[in-house]
Design a protein around this motif. Structure first.
Motif: not given
Length: 760
Positions: A49-71
């Protein structure tokens, strides 16, 4: 297995070897279909259920999986010409990252301000501006006063900043894409490290976490399996002092692993951070079977039998306990199918398959190889006076003291076992020396946590988010989130509306409030979106028809209890104030928090079923209700004592430890079965309890020492894994295996001598 089948490996060894090797080769061919998946989604079933909620959110909005660079500039100040130039250049090049869809940083933050009647939307650090002192002061003042920046893209002290690269990963296996993105980002920062040596770079984000999962698994596969292989060969040689027995055992190990992994390829399975440990586990368990066969053969040869008769004696003596222990071990691993984590179920199924083949090969290929290979004769020893026999005599002589002492130790340990608490911290899955863990720890200490909880609010009405009452609800909720001790930063669309309202009133601070008219709010939003450059739209916060919005709470790198607790309080807040709205919460961190709790509950159920099945197998195999009941205590105590030791050592149970109880229950039965089978053999021959205990120590005691050392070392090799789930699982399993031997040597014999007075 009747005597004729048992003797086949001894009387027809070439035929047995030919058939056995054909089975191994045919199965091993399937290994070419194996592939590896390192993304975090392999931990979750499709109906989670948590994966389904996450994928529904990813489909409703743009995906927010990221690679971050801290300086982190060595000067301790981000707002200087050199660092801002670095941020600007690195931001522009980050758009070239494979699969990137958005890049956010201090430099391209869309700064909104009024100029007379005009609304100006521009990059905070414009490439055309000279970074003079006055400009630096302006940028610093704006950055450290913007709620969307401070605590998220720049630290409140202004000494650390971050560039976030949002990527659009494909569905399914993402391993290749994750590796490509990670390689690009690291190569890019390496280049800028040469140009800007006065800066340190750290890499975090979901993409880097996926890469860390994959790197840990590959490390385990390339280092732990060879290390375990070498360890086993050394132990076998030192313990048994027989080249033939050691060589034949190695062949059985290789055959068992090749067959198991080959069959997994035929079944279209993939390797993961969990299943890369299957070869190590199969190797360890296969050795245990072989040691009993070889050890009993050597015992018979020391009593005067030739190799053939000694092998037949060993097979006859060990076939039942080896089958029982293989069945119980297989049952223990098969109960991992109760796990909520698919790759843990894969681990259980593959290891169970390996255990079965290890059992068959140790009773067929092993004796066949020993028969064909030349072997030195062993001097006859009429009296047993080895260390194991002397230890057995000490146990017999002190059995009335040992029983109450061992029971007292068990009671104390079980008390501490109940002090353990389930707590998963996803970022702590990696050892502190790993680059990813060091980066996440640095981010936590200097900027914010890496973990997000995304809250989606669905109004079910087009442009529903623009309604004043909904905007006020969003504002109140975001302010409530900011007061929570776990939360480091909150991104909410209400902040954008307040900024726009102020800008449209010539930047008058008195108008830094939400617009009170739906149409006005919609016009503000349209004007703002038309001014935004490509890739920096509001799709990460609102869906296309403006009926839903996403609020992103960046939280500290917390354990599962704290994350689920925050989620529960947030949902209660909405239930009390807006029960008519649909609100969901999702994120990878939250998914791991829930799966840990669900997995523990399911594994308790699996352990209860495993206990029933294993107890039934023991009663059936030993053909005695009394022996079956007697076996329960030495099979349950090791797990209780082991978890008690863990309660003193750590007190926290993570996802990997939640399966240890079911997994070890089948393994620790092995020692009990072998000891009880030899004890029962002697009792059937007319010996009393004391004499039967003495025979058990003499005939199988040495083998139990060796197999325990092999099993404990085999699983302790996992402690060298950089992946905490594997390392902790290996450590606790090793502890329980060592405790199981202590229970079988110090508790079981006294118990039998005091309570098993019945004449057989």
């Amino acid at each position: 297995m009747n005597n004729s089948l048992l003797s086949l490996s001894v009387t027809r060894p070439k035929r047995v070897l030919l058939i056995g090797f054909m089975i191994v080769v045919l199965a091993a061919i399937g290994g070419k279909s194996l592939y590896f998946r390192g993304d975090y989604k392999v931990f979750f079933a499709q109906d989670n259920p948590e994966l389904q909620a996450f994928e529904q959110m990813q489909n409703s909005f743009s995906k927010n999986e990221s690679a971050s660079i801290i300086i982190a500039p060595h000067s301790g100040e981000v707002f200087n010409p050199q660092t801002l130039s670095l941020i600007r250049e690195l931001t522009e090049e980050s758009w070239q990252t494979p699969f990137s869809s958005r890049v956010d940083s201090l430099s391209n933050f869309q700064y909104i301000h009024a100029d007379e009647d005009d609304l100006i939307v521009e990059d905070l650090v414009d490439k055309n501006n000279q970074l003079a002192t006055t400009e630096l002061l302006r940028i610093r003042q704006v950055a450290l006063s913007e709620p969307d920046l401070v605590g998220r893209m720049v630290s409140p002290q202004g000494h650390v900043t971050m560039i976030s690269i949002t990527v659009n990963l494909p569905e399914g296996d993402q391993t290749a894409e994750v590796e490509e993105i990670t390689a690009f980002v690291k190569a890019m920062t390496d280049k800028y490290k040469l140009s800007y040596p006065e800066h340190d770079f750290y890499h975090t984000g979901v993409v880097l976490m996926n890469d860390a999962f994959a790197a840990s698994a590959k490390h385990d596969a390339s280092t732990l399996v060879p290390l375990m292989f070498a360890t086993i060969i050394i132990i076998m040689w030192l313990a048994l002092r027989t080249f033939v027995g050691t060589f034949a055992t190695v062949i059985v190990i290789v055959g068992s692993i090749a067959t198991t992994m080959g069959l997994s390829g035929w079944m279209n399975m993939f390797l993961s951070t969990a299943t890369v440990n299957v070869p190590t586990m199969v190797m360890t368990l296969a050795v245990a079977d072989c040691i009993h066969v070889v050890s009993s053969m050597l015992f018979a040869m020391r009593e005067g039998k030739d190799k053939k008769d000694a092998l037949l004696y060993s097979l006859q003596l060990n076939v039942k306990p080896i089958f029982i222990t293989s069945a119980t071990t297989g049952v223990g691993f098969l109960t991992l199918n109760f796990a909520e984590v698919p790759i843990l179920a894969d681990l259980g199924n593959l290891t169970a398959i390996g255990v079965i083949f290890a059992c068959l090969f140790s009773l067929t290929l092993l004796p066949a190889l020993i028969m064909l290979l030349p072997m030195k004769s062993i001097p006859v020893q009429k009296e047993n006076s080895g260390r194991t026999e002397k230890f057995g005599e000490w146990v017999i002589n002190n059995h009335r003291r040992l029983l109450p002492v061992s029971l007292l130790v068990a009671v104390v340990a079980v008390f501490f076992a109940f002090q353990n608490q389930l707590n998963d911290v996803a970022t702590a899955y990696f050892e502190k020396s790993s680059p990813f863990r060091q980066s996440t720890d640095f981010q936590q200490e200097n900027l914010s946590g890496m973990t997000n909880i995304d809250f989606a609010i669905y109004t079910e009405q087009e442009s529903g988010i623009n309604a004043p009452e909904i905007l006020m609800l969003i504002e109140n909720f975001s302010q409530w989130l900011r007061t929570q001790p776990e939360v480091d930063h909150v991104v909410a669309i209400s902040e954008t509306f307040k900024r726009l309202n102020k800008n449209m009133h010539r930047d008058d601070p008195a108008y830094y409030v939400l617009p009170d008219d739906k149409e006005l709010a919609a016009q503000y939003l349209l004007l703002y979106e038309m001014s935004l450059p490509y890739g920096l739209d509001l799709n990460n916060q609102m869906n296309t028809d403006k009926s839903a919005t996403r609020i992103v709470a960046t939280v500290q790198n917390l354990g599962s209890k704290e994350l689920t607790g925050l989620e529960s309080r947030a949902k209660d807040w909405f239930t009390q104030r807006a029960p008519e709205l649909t609100v969901t919460a999702a994120s990878p961190g939250l998914m791991f928090a829930h799966i840990g709790e669900a997995n523990m509950a399911s594994m308790i159920e699996g352990t209860a079923i495993a206990l029933l099945l294993i107890s039934g197998l023991l009663v059936f195999a030993l053909k005695s209700w009394r022996m079956g009941v007697i076996s329960l205590l030495p099979n349950l105590l090791p797990a209780g004592i082991g978890f008690g030791i863990w309660g003193i050592y750590s007190g926290e149970i993570n996802l990997g430890l939640s399966i240890v109880l079911s997994m070890t229950l089948g393994i620790i039965v092995d020692d009990t079965v072998h000891f009880l089978s030899k004890y029962q053999y002697a009792r059937t021959a007319g010996k009393d309890a004391e004499q039967a205990v003495r025979f058990a120590f003499a005939s199988v005691g040495r083998a139990l020492w060796i197999t325990t050392i092999v099993l404990a070392l085999g699983f302790s090799v996992l402690m060298l894994s950089p992946f905490a789930l594997n390392a902790d699982m290996g450590m606790l399993t090793s502890i329980i295996i060592l405790v199981a031997l202590a229970v079988d040597f110090l508790f079981l014999p006294p118990f039998l001598m005091i309570f098993d007075k019945k004449t057989v």
